[in-house]
Design a protein around this motif. Structure first.
Motif, short mmCIF file in Angstrom:
data_model
loop_
_atom_site.label_atom_id
_atom_site.label_comp_id
_atom_site.label_asym_id
_atom_site.label_seq_id
_atom_site.Cartn_x
_atom_site.Cartn_y
_atom_site.Cartn_z
N GLU A 4 0.81 -1.21 0.00
CA GLU A 4 0.00 0.00 0.00
C GLU A 4 0.85 1.27 0.00
N GLU A 5 2.05 1.20 0.59
CA GLU A 5 2.91 2.40 0.56
C GLU A 5 3.24 2.79 -0.87
N GLY A 6 3.45 1.76 -1.69
CA GLY A 6 3.77 2.02 -3.09
C GLY A 6 2.62 2.71 -3.78
N ILE A 7 1.40 2.15 -3.58
CA ILE A 7 0.24 2.73 -4.26
C ILE A 7 0.01 4.15 -3.76
N LEU A 8 0.21 4.35 -2.49
CA LEU A 8 -0.01 5.70 -1.93
C LEU A 8 1.06 6.66 -2.46
N ALA A 9 2.30 6.17 -2.59
CA ALA A 9 3.34 7.03 -3.14
C ALA A 9 3.00 7.44 -4.55
N TRP A 10 2.43 6.46 -5.30
CA TRP A 10 2.00 6.78 -6.66
C TRP A 10 0.92 7.85 -6.64
N TRP A 11 0.00 7.69 -5.68
CA TRP A 11 -1.12 8.61 -5.56
C TRP A 11 -0.60 10.03 -5.33
N MET A 12 0.45 10.15 -4.55
CA MET A 12 0.98 11.47 -4.24
C MET A 12 1.86 12.01 -5.37
N ASP A 13 2.32 11.12 -6.25
CA ASP A 13 3.31 11.53 -7.27
C ASP A 13 2.70 12.52 -8.25
N ALA A 14 3.42 13.61 -8.48
CA ALA A 14 2.91 14.64 -9.39
C ALA A 14 2.80 14.12 -10.82
N ARG A 15 3.66 13.16 -11.17
CA ARG A 15 3.66 12.68 -12.55
C ARG A 15 2.38 11.93 -12.89
N ALA A 16 1.70 11.44 -11.85
CA ALA A 16 0.49 10.67 -12.10
C ALA A 16 -0.68 11.57 -12.51
N ALA A 17 -0.47 12.90 -12.39
CA ALA A 17 -1.57 13.79 -12.79
C ALA A 17 -1.07 14.85 -13.74
#
Lengths: 744, 384
Positions: free
Chosen positions: A693-706
């Motif tokens: 879940e840390e990975g998914i959450l890190a992705w969620w926070m990542d600016a590149r994902a948006a």
């Protein structure tokens, strides 16, 4: 040069005094040489159909004479000759020659041996055979049977020996002649450009590649190991003299690599590439003076003939009369052998006329070589052509830049256009004008050696001969890289021309553009930029990064294709073979971790999206995700090991990001469905313990994902999952803290 | 090349060493190819030919003088044809044949000289007796002018040999005579070899007569003969040498560095010139020294190409031109037919083969020898 002469003079002076009891000279091992008299290529067709190519006349002397003479002039004692096609002819020729025959006491060699290899199909077979025979005792000279050179080998041999004594792994020295920066006819004549990467400080050869105008991409990829050398030069201007100084180790290397065929393209390239495995060092002697070249194709034949007439090849010029019985004399731009006759009203310039050749009145001949007993009629025009022995050119004919072989007859007032190759015994009847396209190659034999049916439309009613057609080469047709035509086509004609060939006009200096949607990830790009900069620092102009990018692009395509196929396969539940294939691809293309991650995510995203399509059952996103990930045994493990590649938070985040981008790039999938699918995939992966879940959450926070609209829309659909994860996390941490409390 | 290295390439030295161990035919063949490949050059050629003819006389089987002459003539013809531009080969062959005839015909009438001419007619140049070379040939005052070259060699006691020719049946006595003749001829050839090897030294012996203190001497492309001449003079005189060279040079490289060093060591100044600056220096020059490759019947000289520029420049300023030539280089041929046949050298002396545009566009003629007409020569210095 002058120093050498001086030393020779010195030697001669010394020997005036000496005594008769001159056995004080220490007996060194006799110098050995191996002549490769066949190269298993068809560059000299149709002439080589009937005669071995080393016996084709070059300025009226069989080519092999030059090679033998060159070896004799360098004090070679033992000669081994490997002949391929027409080996009997070569043997008969040598045995009948009073200069080279092993029985003759005039022969400068102490031994001349022929070696026949019955099933040889390449030079590699010759050399592997030589290794088995253990005839070679020390350093030897490996030459092709078509070498014309006047480079003294003494110094090169001495330097080779010094290198070998300094380092046992220095096993080979290649003799190269620089041809300068300006466009050189010898360089233009070869079709394939050899690229030598050389360390200029010690002459070590680091990498060897070949380029030719027909290849699809015009890049040379440098090995990483090249950059470990402080300094290196890439040379494309070198003329390969076809002379190698080898130690017996070279033969052992050939034996180790059973599939090497060509001494340069396979052997040199391979040995240098696998330097870390074999540890062998190959050096290059780059010469700035002297002459050395191989009559390896018709264009080189043309070029060397011209060089000989212009005396670059001294002493290998017609008036040296190196062949027994030759009596050439030079006078005012003409080399005439005894009995050659030129009628008074003919003008013949810069040409060679063999014994009893006859030129009748009013003819104009320039820059041509005319063999013995040729008959040239009245008012004939011959330019830049090679007329071999006994050919007849009748009145009023015109021959331009062509080769007319022995006994051919060119009828009255016929016209032979540039580049024509008229083989043995062909007869062109009077008044025939040969078409200039396709370039006429006329022979009495077909490519299988069968008598050809005379084509009267081509050679006229009284003519003999038909257009020679290249054999259909089945082996080449399976080479899959479309657009990469066989460069041999460049070498099979007398005149080098790219006309009519399909050549991409892509400039070398621009970066390759990708029309695929996926761009290289940024870090990948940076890496290439660094590389390119480094190359610029070492004054190296060609842009290598684009070639590498292209290679990686190809890796991506192949990898995704392979994986998706494996996922689709119904009959096979095993994913291991796909994994093996993928790893193979990765090694072959030297793909980075991020490239693999991208390929894996694209493959699974593609499969999952497919499963949602109506024709595949129109599964719900959750089911589709589950099916894509779990239908194949080992797929999950594969993703964990290869796709994610580690148990770190940022790696998990990267994989999630890659999945997101892959889904965004799938055509026909709107962002809502893509988002749902992503959420489903992430959930599945979470459930399968692939992603933490840390990975998914890190992705969620990542600016590149948006970064853009599509991505943020897709991302939005995962909010539920993320919130649930966050809660779970809290619960988890609660539990943890509970446990902590308990333990306290 | 360092002497320690093993050299594989055949050289004259190796050939001469192997003469005894090789069959005669193989030796001749080796020399023919050394000549064809230009692996023997310059003044070594005469020596090599003499050695080879010595082998022919010593090793081949012959029963009569005619047979011997035929053998020598055939071998000589082959050797001469393998390097048609080298007049010296013909000269040495003619000397040896003359020697054989002289030895054989001590008792015979003088008219057999006429035969020799017909025997020799196969040689590429029409042989006649060497005429007196040059307008004002300088000979050593100590030697009598009347002595001919051939007589010089006949120092040993005469051999009485019976009449020769195929018609004469060989008797025991005759074969003994043949044996004696063989050794006489071998002695004679050895003397020729001595003469050839000493020629340079003998010529150099005249150096202090020709070169005066304070002279400015121009040497154009000095041959070994000229070098020895200058060095010998330098031992006794103080003068200045202009060294002119016409070859393409690497920048910074001093032409004839070894010679410069030797001369400077003896206290003689040397100045290197490019050949295109010759005319400007000519007023200061006192004499020009040129080495000959061959001297023709009319006194014309075959020299390194470019020497005639120097000679013409000297003529313009009325400076004497001295030609150094051993007597063995005097040939009976007339130059008129042969001037055009001077040897052409390697094109790369002027244009680098790497210069592709030039290779394509230019036709390079590198003439390595040229003809200097007799009127430009003031003094010949020979070894007689």
């Amino acid at each position: 040069m002058s120093g050498k002469q001086a030393s020779k003079g010195g030697a001669a002076n010394k020997s005036k005094k000496p005594a008769k009891g001159g056995a004080e000279e220490k007996r060194e091992d006799a110098l050995q040489a191996v002549i490769l008299a066949d190269s298993f290529q068809d560059r000299f067709q149709p002439f080589a159909l009937e005669k071995p190519r080393c016996l084709l006349p070059l300025v009226n002397v069989p080519v092999i004479e030059y090679t033998l003479e060159y070896l004799a002039s360098n004090g070679v004692q033992e000669v081994f000759i490997y002949c391929g096609a027409h080996s009997e002819d070569v043997e008969t020729y040598i045995n009948d020659s009073d200069r080279w025959s092993p029985e003759s006491n005039l022969c400068p060699f102490s031994s001349v041996d022929f070696i026949r290899v019955s099933d040889a199909s390449s030079i590699g077979d010759f050399l592997r055979d030589l290794d088995k025979r253990s005839l070679i005792s020390g350093d030897f000279i490996l030459v092709h049977g078509d070498v014309v050179a006047n480079i003294p080998l003494d110094g090169i041999l001495a330097r080779h020996r010094a290198r070998r004594e300094a380092n046992r792994d220095a096993c080979m020295t290649i003799v190269l002649r620089s041809s300068g920066n300006s466009p050189h006819r010898a360089a233009k004549a070869r079709g394939i450009t050899p690229v030598f990467v050389v360390d200029p400080t010690n002459g070590r050869c680091l990498q060897y590649e070949e380029m030719h105008p027909l290849q699809k991409d015009k890049y040379v990829k440098l090995d990483d190991s090249v950059f470990e050398h402080g300094e290196f030069e890439m040379r494309t201007d070198l003329i390969d003299c076809g002379i190698d100084i080898c130690t017996p180790d070279v033969l052992a290397l050939w034996s180790e690599s059973f599939d090497y065929e060509l001494p340069r393209k396979n052997f040199l390239h391979g040995v240098l590439k696998d330097w870390e495995l074999n540890g062998k060092i190959i050096s290059a002697e780059i010469l700035e003076e002297g002459y050395g070249a191989r009559a390896s194709n018709l264009q080189m034949y043309d070029c060397i003939s011209k060089d000989m007439l212009h005396r670059w090849t001294l002493p290998y010029v017609p008036d040296s009369n190196l062949l027994h019985g030759q009596t050439y004399k030079y006078k005012r731009g003409l080399w005439l052998e005894d009995g050659a006759h030129i009628a008074k009203t003919s003008t013949v310039t810069e040409s060679v006329l063999g014994k009893t050749a006859y030129v009748d009145t009013g003819s104009k001949i320039s820059n041509s070589v005319i063999g013995r007993r040729c008959q040239i009629g009245k008012n004939v025009r011959i330019e830049n052509s090679y007329i071999w022995d006994d050919a007849v050119i009748e009145d009023g004919a015109t021959v331009l830049h062509s080769i007319i072989a022995n006994d051919a007859v060119i009828g009255k007032h016929s016209y032979i256009p540039e580049g024509s190759l008229i083989s043995y015994g062909v007869r062109i009847s009077a008044g025939t004008e040969l078409p200039s396209k396709p370039v006429p190659r006329i022979s009495l034999l077909t490519s299988e050696g069968e008598p050809a049916k005379t084509d009267c439309r081509l050679v006229g009613n009284d003519g003999k001969g038909a257009l020679y057609e290249e054999p259909e080469d089945d082996e080449d047709s399976d080479s899959e890289d479309e657009g990469d035509a066989d460069p041999a086509v460049l070498q099979s004609s007398l005149i080098y021309s790219l006309a009519g060939l399909n050549i991409s006009r892509e400039s070398i200096s621009t970066l390759a553009t990708h029309d695929s949607d996926e761009e290289l990830s940024d870090d990948e790009y940076e890496q290439f930029q660094v590389k390119a900069n480094r190359e610029r620092l070492s004054s190296f102009a060609s842009d290598d990064s684009a070639a590498a990018a292209r290679a990686l692009d190809q890796f991506h395509g192949d990898a995704v294709h392979g994986l998706v196929d494996a996922l689709r396969a119904d009959d096979n539940d095993d994913f291991d073979s796909a994994k093996l294939e993928f790893m193979g691809l990765r090694l072959a293309n030297n793909a980075s971790d991020s490239m693999m991650r991208k390929a894996v995510s694209v493959a699974f995203a593609t499969r999952a999206a497919e499963l949602m399509n109506p024709e595949n059952g129109g599964l719900e996103p959750t089911k589709a995700a589950g099916r894509a990930l779990t239908s194949k045994k080992g797929a999950v493990k594969f993703i964990t090991e290869v796709g994610v590649g580690g148990n770190k938070v940022d790696l998990h985040a990267e994989f999630a990001l890659a999945l997101q981008k892959a889904l965004a790039a799938i055509k026909g999938l709107d962002s809502v469905r893509a988002g749902t699918l992503l959420a489903a995939l992430l959930q599945q992966l979470y459930n399968l313990d692939v992603l933490e879940e840390e990975g998914i959450l890190a992705w969620w926070m990542d600016a590149r994902a948006a970064e853009n609209d599509t991505l943020s829309k897709i991302k939005e659909r995962s909010r539920v999952l993320v919130e649930w994860l966050e809660n779970a996390d809290e619960e988890d941490s609660d539990e943890d803290s509970d446990e902590d409390e308990d333990s306290d | 090349m360092a002497p320690s290295q093993t050299s594989y390439a055949p050289t004259l030295g190796k050939l001469l060493k192997s003469l005894n161990s090789q069959p005669l035919e193989a030796s001749i063949e080796s020399l023919v190819y050394l000549l064809k490949r230009r692996q023997v050059k310059g003044d070594d050629i005469a020596n090599a030919i003499a050695h080879m003819l010595l082998q022919v006389v010593a090793k081949s089987k012959w029963q009569s003088v005619d047979q011997l002459l035929a053998k020598v003539s055939n071998t000589g013809l082959r050797l001469a044809q393998s390097a048609p531009s080298e007049q010296v080969i013909g000269n040495v062959v003619r000397r040896v044949m003359g020697l054989i005839r002289d030895e054989a015909s001590e008792d015979r009438n003088a008219d057999d000289m006429a035969d020799s001419v017909s025997d020799l007619s196969q040689l590429p140049t029409t042989p006649t007796m060497p005429s007196r070379p040059g307008p004002t040939p300088l000979r050593a005052a100590t030697l009598p002018m009347s002595r001919s070259m051939f007589n010089l060699l006949c120092v040993s006691e005469t051999v009485s040999s019976p009449g020769t020719g195929a018609s004469t049946p060989m008797s025991q006595g005759a074969s003994a005579n043949m044996h004696a003749l063989r050794s006489e001829v071998i002695d004679g050839i050895e003397e020729i070899m001595d003469e050839i090897s000493q020629a340079d030294d003998q010529i150099a012996g005249f150096a202090d007569i020709q070169i005066h203190p304070g002279d400015y001497v121009l040497a154009y492309l000095p041959s070994p003969t000229v070098e020895r001449f200058l060095v010998k003079a330098a031992a006794k005189r103080r003068f200045t040498v202009f060294l002119a060279s016409g070859d393409r040079q690497e920048p910074g490289e001093v032409p004839h560095a070894a010679l410069c060093k030797k001369l400077n060591g003896l206290g003689v100044n040397t100045i290197s010139l490019a050949s295109n600056g010759l005319m400007a220096y000519m007023p200061r020059v006192n004499k020009v020294v040129i080495g000959a490759k061959a001297v023709y019947a009319n006194g014309g000289v075959s020299t390194e190409s470019g020497c005639s520029i120097a000679a013409r420049a000297a003529r313009e300023y009325s400076k004497p031109v001295i030609v150094l030539s051993g007597v063995y280089k005097f040939c009976p041929a007339d130059p008129s037919d042969d001037v055009t046949e001077f040897e052409r050298g390697d094109s790369s002396a002027f244009v680098d083969y790497a210069d592709g545009e030039a290779v394509d566009a230019l036709e390079v003629e590198n003439i390595v020898a040229e003809y200097l007409p007799p009127q430009y020569v003031d003094v010949y210095v020979t070894n007689l």
